[in-house]
Design a protein around this motif. Structure first.
Motif, mmCIF file in Angstrom:
data_model
loop_
_atom_site.group_PDB
_atom_site.id
_atom_site.type_symbol
_atom_site.label_atom_id
_atom_site.label_comp_id
_atom_site.label_asym_id
_atom_site.label_seq_id
_atom_site.Cartn_x
_atom_site.Cartn_y
_atom_site.Cartn_z
ATOM 1 N N LEU A 62 1.333 -1.303 0.320
ATOM 2 C CA LEU A 62 0.357 0.390 -0.177
ATOM 3 C C LEU A 62 1.421 0.885 0.180
ATOM 4 C CD1 LEU A 62 -3.310 0.754 0.142
ATOM 5 C CD2 LEU A 62 -2.261 1.456 2.711
ATOM 6 N N PRO A 63 0.308 2.158 -0.921
ATOM 7 C CA PRO A 63 0.915 3.585 -0.732
ATOM 8 C C PRO A 63 1.593 4.043 0.199
ATOM 9 C CG PRO A 63 0.431 3.468 -2.963
ATOM 10 C CD PRO A 63 -0.438 2.509 -1.991
ATOM 11 N N GLY A 64 2.498 4.940 0.688
ATOM 12 C CA GLY A 64 2.177 5.210 1.795
ATOM 13 C C GLY A 64 2.718 4.623 3.492
ATOM 14 N N VAL A 65 3.075 3.679 2.853
ATOM 15 C CA VAL A 65 2.824 2.416 3.999
ATOM 16 C C VAL A 65 4.842 1.761 3.566
ATOM 17 C CG1 VAL A 65 3.166 0.108 5.361
ATOM 18 C CG2 VAL A 65 1.503 0.994 4.165
ATOM 19 N N LYS A 66 5.147 2.642 5.511
ATOM 20 C CA LYS A 66 6.799 2.619 5.097
ATOM 21 C C LYS A 66 7.533 1.551 5.964
ATOM 22 C CE LYS A 66 7.125 6.365 2.991
ATOM 23 N NZ LYS A 66 7.893 6.664 1.978
ATOM 24 N N ALA A 67 7.261 0.683 6.767
ATOM 25 C CA ALA A 67 7.719 0.191 7.518
ATOM 26 C C ALA A 67 5.905 -1.133 8.028
ATOM 27 C CB ALA A 67 8.197 -0.041 8.715
ATOM 28 N N VAL A 68 5.778 -2.393 7.912
ATOM 29 C CA VAL A 68 5.708 -3.494 9.065
ATOM 30 C C VAL A 68 6.003 -4.538 10.130
ATOM 31 C CG1 VAL A 68 3.055 -5.434 8.829
ATOM 32 C CG2 VAL A 68 3.276 -3.099 7.201
ATOM 33 N N ILE A 69 5.894 -4.501 10.594
ATOM 34 C CA ILE A 69 6.276 -5.504 11.678
ATOM 35 C C ILE A 69 5.291 -6.026 12.373
ATOM 36 C CG2 ILE A 69 8.308 -3.885 11.940
ATOM 37 C CD1 ILE A 69 7.405 -2.781 14.988
ATOM 38 N N THR A 70 6.344 -7.585 13.166
ATOM 39 C CA THR A 70 5.420 -8.716 13.578
ATOM 40 C C THR A 70 5.959 -9.369 14.609
ATOM 41 O OG1 THR A 70 6.201 -10.686 12.414
ATOM 42 C CG2 THR A 70 3.911 -9.292 11.751
ATOM 43 N N HIS A 71 6.249 -10.140 15.518
ATOM 44 C CA HIS A 71 7.271 -10.833 16.044
ATOM 45 C C HIS A 71 8.391 -10.913 15.942
ATOM 46 C CE1 HIS A 71 6.723 -14.768 14.909
ATOM 47 N NE2 HIS A 71 5.462 -14.469 15.114
ATOM 48 N N LYS A 72 8.163 -11.172 14.608
ATOM 49 C CA LYS A 72 9.427 -11.835 14.324
ATOM 50 C C LYS A 72 11.034 -10.523 13.725
ATOM 51 C CE LYS A 72 8.118 -15.614 10.492
ATOM 52 N NZ LYS A 72 6.708 -15.386 10.504
ATOM 53 N N CYS A 108 3.196 5.053 8.553
ATOM 54 C CA CYS A 108 3.184 5.102 7.547
ATOM 55 C C CYS A 108 2.733 6.537 7.260
ATOM 56 C CB CYS A 108 1.104 4.341 7.429
ATOM 57 S SG CYS A 108 0.951 3.178 7.529
ATOM 58 N N ILE A 109 2.788 7.382 6.107
ATOM 59 C CA ILE A 109 2.521 8.628 6.265
ATOM 60 C C ILE A 109 1.814 9.266 6.420
ATOM 61 C CG2 ILE A 109 4.105 8.554 3.610
ATOM 62 C CD1 ILE A 109 1.657 9.124 2.714
ATOM 63 N N ASP A 110 0.357 9.043 7.393
ATOM 64 C CA ASP A 110 -0.184 9.211 7.752
ATOM 65 C C ASP A 110 -1.283 8.818 8.185
ATOM 66 O OD1 ASP A 110 -2.397 8.493 5.439
ATOM 67 O OD2 ASP A 110 -1.821 10.154 5.062
ATOM 68 N N GLU A 111 -2.163 8.765 9.431
ATOM 69 C CA GLU A 111 -3.094 8.351 10.367
ATOM 70 C C GLU A 111 -4.406 7.402 9.756
ATOM 71 O OE1 GLU A 111 -5.119 9.865 13.503
ATOM 72 O OE2 GLU A 111 -3.713 11.288 13.841
ATOM 73 N N GLU A 112 -4.499 7.959 8.260
ATOM 74 C CA GLU A 112 -5.489 6.907 7.486
ATOM 75 C C GLU A 112 -5.088 5.739 6.810
ATOM 76 O OE1 GLU A 112 -7.823 9.973 5.062
ATOM 77 O OE2 GLU A 112 -8.603 8.568 3.929
ATOM 78 N N THR A 113 -3.723 6.379 6.559
ATOM 79 C CA THR A 113 -3.362 4.933 5.990
ATOM 80 C C THR A 113 -2.782 4.014 7.027
ATOM 81 O OG1 THR A 113 -1.964 6.642 4.336
ATOM 82 C CG2 THR A 113 -1.119 4.528 4.375
ATOM 83 N N CYS A 114 -2.673 4.142 8.308
ATOM 84 C CA CYS A 114 -2.508 3.345 8.794
ATOM 85 C C CYS A 114 -3.532 2.527 9.836
ATOM 86 C CB CYS A 114 -2.059 3.995 10.270
ATOM 87 S SG CYS A 114 -0.726 4.471 10.579
ATOM 88 N N TYR A 115 -4.796 3.668 9.418
ATOM 89 C CA TYR A 115 -6.207 2.489 9.200
ATOM 90 C C TYR A 115 -6.492 1.428 8.943
ATOM 91 C CZ TYR A 115 -7.169 5.023 13.582
ATOM 92 O OH TYR A 115 -6.934 5.568 14.566
ATOM 93 N N LYS A 116 -5.983 1.465 7.168
ATOM 94 C CA LYS A 116 -6.129 1.217 6.299
ATOM 95 C C LYS A 116 -4.881 -0.104 6.290
ATOM 96 C CE LYS A 116 -7.532 4.663 2.682
ATOM 97 N NZ LYS A 116 -6.917 5.801 1.576
ATOM 98 N N ALA A 117 -4.145 0.215 6.428
ATOM 99 C CA ALA A 117 -3.145 -0.893 6.420
ATOM 100 C C ALA A 117 -2.875 -1.869 7.292
ATOM 101 C CB ALA A 117 -1.479 -0.503 6.441
ATOM 102 N N LEU A 118 -3.626 -1.503 8.795
ATOM 103 C CA LEU A 118 -4.638 -3.097 9.159
ATOM 104 C C LEU A 118 -5.201 -3.319 8.608
ATOM 105 C CD1 LEU A 118 -4.037 -0.531 12.602
ATOM 106 C CD2 LEU A 118 -2.244 -1.803 11.873
ATOM 107 N N LYS A 119 -5.898 -3.223 7.780
ATOM 108 C CA LYS A 119 -7.280 -4.101 7.259
ATOM 109 C C LYS A 119 -6.440 -4.993 6.435
ATOM 110 C CE LYS A 119 -11.115 -1.068 7.910
ATOM 111 N NZ LYS A 119 -11.296 -0.134 7.952
#
Ligand code: FES
Ligand code: FES
Lengths: 767, 174
Positions: A62-72, A108-119
């Motif tokens: 997703l554009p605007g997402v800079k990192a996604v992390i999990t337990h790994k 992410c670059i903004d809050e809205e992108t965060c919510y989208k990315a989580l989904k």
């Protein structure tokens, strides 16, 4: 204040009042940094489930997402705040343990992108049976929340003092009662936020924290960093009440996201997530058995409790010890047995909330004591006076009490409320109730074992003497410690409050202090500030003596004027003049202070918890009006009389009583976190979780009794939490007085009152 | 109506002009942008707080055309062309407003997080009713939650302003 002090004992304006009134005060969520990202945590939708797989690939695209992390991507080291039970991971590894458990995070670059990315993060779960009922958590075959803790037992306490069996055998009357508390949540109005900046192997975090020290210690430990490379800065904090004492996923996940992206990351909880993170009040199931003599004098007590701890320990070990430990404070008895089990359930973790562990047991005990008084035909005030703790005593569980004016509190509360005229003479539907409370003035031992002093402070006087800055790690979360500590420093220096500035708290610039919890700062941080101020004064008088050609012992300084004690007409000089000379001749004028608690408490298991250099006491009386048709409880008036030692700032002090009482009012009648049968919170918002509004708050009278605490600087002790403790029991006793019905579970809702009245009318239930 | 700009993804943006604390600001917002976020993120007016974003807590209270509203419940586009006062603009000069002063002097501020919204609600009440009784004060701030003060000193502060306002002043202000 009986003595003639220049700065303390006065209502000086709050040091940060202007910033807060103009909107200039910056809280963690108001902070912005160049190139800052926003971070959000993905949480579990299930109360108990195995994690089969996590697929982050779609989110990463997703554009605007800079990192996604999990337990790994994070350390697997378990953390927690009670060192005896580190049981949390930054992200769940094998399974989730409550609805809201942490699974992954995005930057992410903004809050809205965060919510989208989580989904877009796909987590495959295998749902497991969950433990949602604390009373069945220990059952054979119940699902296990943590494999390491069989039968879901998190904390088990069995304490025995004196000879309870003998006391019960000798008792004239024995009564057993059973009460149930409820889960409540601190609900500070400011949601938790943090900005994490990981740069060049150094980590800086701005956080809404009650304790920069514990954050620094636990965050450094988790990431294997030196404490000196972790800097925690506390901006303004919008209330804590216990819920902001331990680092959360916001700091842990935010730090990793910042490290990976090389950018500052602001993480935040929305209101719903705050409820899920929780760490609020435990629901306690409380059985009390008490034996008394003919006069109602308590001979022995058995407290037998079970509490629902939720999925993790948080501060729950201490909460459990506090629950029974503090019951010995207000009434004197020599035989006591305390059994307690805190169980794990698949619900949000509980922790320390204002009055830590004490309010629900106090509700139970005060209701129980009223039942005993009624059975014996003794007035509720009278039975309390007969048992009231006296000064210079030691409780059966080894807490040393210095000052204690509980008897005076009871008498004064009775006087100002008109107890003796009202009791028994109020019209039906109207009732009056009484209860007492007590609390520590700072925990005697830190949360994790260490030998650091409780508090340290430093004062730097400006080169020309026109200002002085107090550096302290003490944490103002609204209670006004910045103001009170500046008053104390100025008093000790012989200086003016108006010229004081304060830096608090930042682990890099301010000296160590454990922070805002257990009502510790006025006594503990205050001691350190007083000492630092005295060191300044000593140096300033020393230099003044050379200027004035008078011996230093003959000099004193008050409100910035240095004068001769023996010759009142001799010429004076100003603090500024002396301070300037000091700087020219000797360099920076600095004062340092440190406070260690003397060794406290007994040697039995758990003896350290609830020790304190001093204890506050209070009595509360309330008057209620019950609507016989609907069960509506209208609390008309409350009288609180506190023994809090000497007072540094009367306006702030009464403000603490108001706030503590307010929390008690909410918990007494409306507040409860509710769950559905899948462990989902039904009311995770301020519309459903009913904080009292301005219209619900009764008329409050807050009064004091004269008292001096030898262990505190200038005789001070606790005020911030004690007034929460009596309130629920006090209201319950007033309801009983009004309608003759006893509500044996919290909150004392209109519905419960209505049902109890109905059952009473139909002759179903005898109290 | 506000001017609409469609970006390369086909998302519509709206150009709005709001008058905040006496000055006009023109910004491009999305259809779902909340007014509170424009104030805080675009104009850096972080005195307006967010406590719930659901209209429950009142921390985000501002004056919209002189009426107190929760700015988290209003879309930025709804505010186009309107006059807004935030806590940063409540005082007419660099002096404090009387309500701000009363809050400071009467112990009505603890953590301060509810304070901006609370002051705005109190100000709106005192503007329309310079001498409210206690019940009217409590009603006026019933939508503003405070977890610290039990409202005791907040109510006192508002009543104090009323006490200290003489009626001549009221008339000349109107
Ligand atoms: S943030 Fe708008 S009402 Fe709570
Ligand atoms: S002062 Fe803290 S919420 Fe009101």
């Amino acid at each position: 204040m009986s003595k003639d002090y220049a700065v303390i004992g006065k209502n000086v304006p709050k040091i940060d009042g202007r910033e807060k009134a103009t909107g200039a005060a910056k809280y963690a969520g108001d902070l912005k940094f160049p190139n800052m990202l926003f971070g959000k945590i993905l949480t579990s939708p299930h109360a108990h489930a195995k994690i089969l797989s996590i697929d982050t690939s779609e989110a990463e695209k997703l554009p605007g997402v800079k990192a996604v992390i999990t337990h790994k991507d994070v350390p697997a080291l378990k953390y927690g705040i009670s060192p005896a039970r580190w049981d949390e991971n930054i992200f769940c590894i094998d399974k989730v343990r409550f609805v809201g458990d942490k699974v992954a995070a995005v930057a992410c670059i903004d809050e809205e992108t965060c919510y989208k990315a989580l989904k877009l993060i796909k987590v495959e779960y295998e749902v497991l049976p969950a433990v949602l009922d604390a009373l069945h958590a220990m059952d054979e075959g119940a699902p296990q929340v943590h494999d390491e803790y069989p039968r879901n037992i998190n904390t088990e306490i069995h304490q025995n003092f004196g000879d309870l069996d003998k006391a019960m055998a000798e008792a004239h009357y024995i009564r057993k009662d059973y009460f149930v508390g409820q889960r409540t949540y601190q609900s500070p109005i400011e949601p938790h936020s943090a900005v994490s900046i990981w740069k060049d192997n150094k980590l800086t975090i701005y956080s809404s924290t009650q304790s920069p020290h514990y954050f620094q210690y636990y965050i450094a430990r988790e990431f294997g960093l030196k404490m000196g490379d972790v800097r925690i800065i506390k901006p303004f904090v919008g209330g804590g009440f216990g819920g902001k004492l331990e680092p959360t996923g916001l700091e842990f996940a935010g730090s990793v996201l910042s490290k990976l992206t090389g950018r500052p990351v602001r993480t935040f909880y929305d209101r719903h997530e705050m409820f899920a993170h929780n760490r609020g009040r435990h629901k306690v199931y409380m059985e009390l058995t008490t034996g008394v003599d003919k006069e109602g004098k308590i001979l022995g007590v058995h407290a037998n409790f079970v509490s629902d701890g939720g999925a993790y320990t948080s501060l729950g070990v201490a909460t459990s010890y506090y629950a029974g430990g503090l019951l010995t404070l207000t009434y004197e008895f020599e035989n006591y047995k305390f059994d307690m089990i805190r169980v794990y359930t698949n619900l949000p973790a509980c922790g320390a909330q204002r009055g830590h562990g004490a309010p629900q047991p106090k509700y139970a005990f005060e209701s129980h004591l009223d039942n005993i008084a009624k059975d014996l035909g003794i007035d509720p005030l009278e039975i309390r006076l007969r048992n009231a703790r006296q000064p210079n005593t030691v409780t059966i569980n080894d807490f040393g009490i210095n000052s204690c004016e509980l008897t005076a509190c009871l008498e004064k509360a009775a006087d100002i409320s008109g107890w003796r005229e009202k009791k028994g003479n109020l019209p039906k539907g109207r009732g009056i109730g009484i209860a007492t409370g007590s609390f520590v003035s700072g925990a005697g031992y830190p949360i994790y074992r260490n030998d650091l002093p409780q508090s340290a402070a430093m004062i730097k006087v400006h080169e020309d003497g026109t200002a002085a800055t107090l550096y302290t790690g003490a944490v103002d979360i609204g209670q006004g410690s910045d103001t009170a500590l500046c008053q104390m420093a100025a008093e000790a220096m012989g200086y003016r409050y108006e010229n004081m500035k304060i830096i608090a708290a930042d682990t890099e610039t301010t000296p160590h202090d454990f922070g805002a919890y257990s009502s510790r700062q006025t006594l503990m941080s205050g001691s350190a500030c007083k000492q630092a101020g005295e060191e300044i004064k000593k140096q300033i008088l020393d230099i003044a003596s050379t200027i004035m050609s008078l011996p230093p012992d003959d000099l004193d300084c008050r409100l910035g004027i240095i004068f001769s004690k023996s010759r009142p007409t001799a010429k004076t000089i100003t603090f500024e003049e002396a301070a300037r000379r000091f700087f020219v001749l000797r360099g920076p004028l600095l004062g340092r202070g440190v406070y260690h608690v003397p060794r406290l408490g007994g040697t039995f298991k758990g003896a350290a918890v609830a020790t304190s250099p001093a204890y506050s006491f209070c009595a509360q009386i309330s008057e209620v009006q019950i609507d016989e048709e609907t069960g509506e409880v209208d609390v008309c008036e409350v009288w609180d009389v506190h023994d809090c030692g000497q007072v540094i700032n009367p306006m702030q002090l009464h403000g603490q009583v108001h706030g503590a009482l307010y929390m008690g009012v909410g918990e007494a009648i409306w507040e409860e976190v509710l769950f559905d049968d899948q462990g989902k919170i039904l009311n995770p918002n301020l519309g459903g979780y009913m904080l009292p509004t301005a219209l619900d708050m009764p008329i409050v009278h807050s009064e004091l009794v004269e008292s001096y605490e030898p262990a505190g600087p200038w005789g001070v002790k606790e005020v911030g939490e004690g007034a929460t403790n009596p309130t629920m029991g006090c209201f319950n006793n007033a309801i009983y007085d009004a309608m003759g019905v006893r509500i044996d579970s919290l909150p004392l809702t209109y519905e419960k009152v209505w049902r109890a009245m109905k059952e009473k009318r139909e002759g179903k239930k005898e109290v | 109506m506000s001017q609409v700009i469609t970006d390369k993804h086909g998302i519509q943006h709206y150009m709005i002009t709001i008058n905040v604390n006496g000055d006009d600001y023109t910004r491009v917002v999305k259809a779902n942008t909340l007014l509170v976020n424009v104030l805080r993120d675009e104009l850096d007016l972080t005195g307006t707080k967010k406590g719930c974003e659901l209209g429950d807590c009142g921390s985000c209270t501002i004056l919209l055309e002189n009426k107190p509203v929760d700015s988290c419940m209003i879309l930025a586009i709804e505010a186009d062309g309107k006059k807004i006062t935030t806590i940063e603009g409540i005082a007419e000069s660099s002096e404090l407003d009387k309500v701000q002063e009363a809050f400071i002097n009467n112990g009505a501020i603890q953590c301060g997080y509810c304070t901006p919204g609370m002051i705005i609600s109190a100000k709106a009440l005192l503007t329309r009713n310079p001498h409210p009784n206690e019940k009217e004060v409590r009603e006026a701030i019933a939508g503003n939650l405070c977890r610290c003060t039990g409202f005791v000193n907040i109510v006192k502060a508002v009543l104090k302003v009323s006490e200290e306002t003489n009626d001549k002043e009221v008339i000349s202000n109107e």
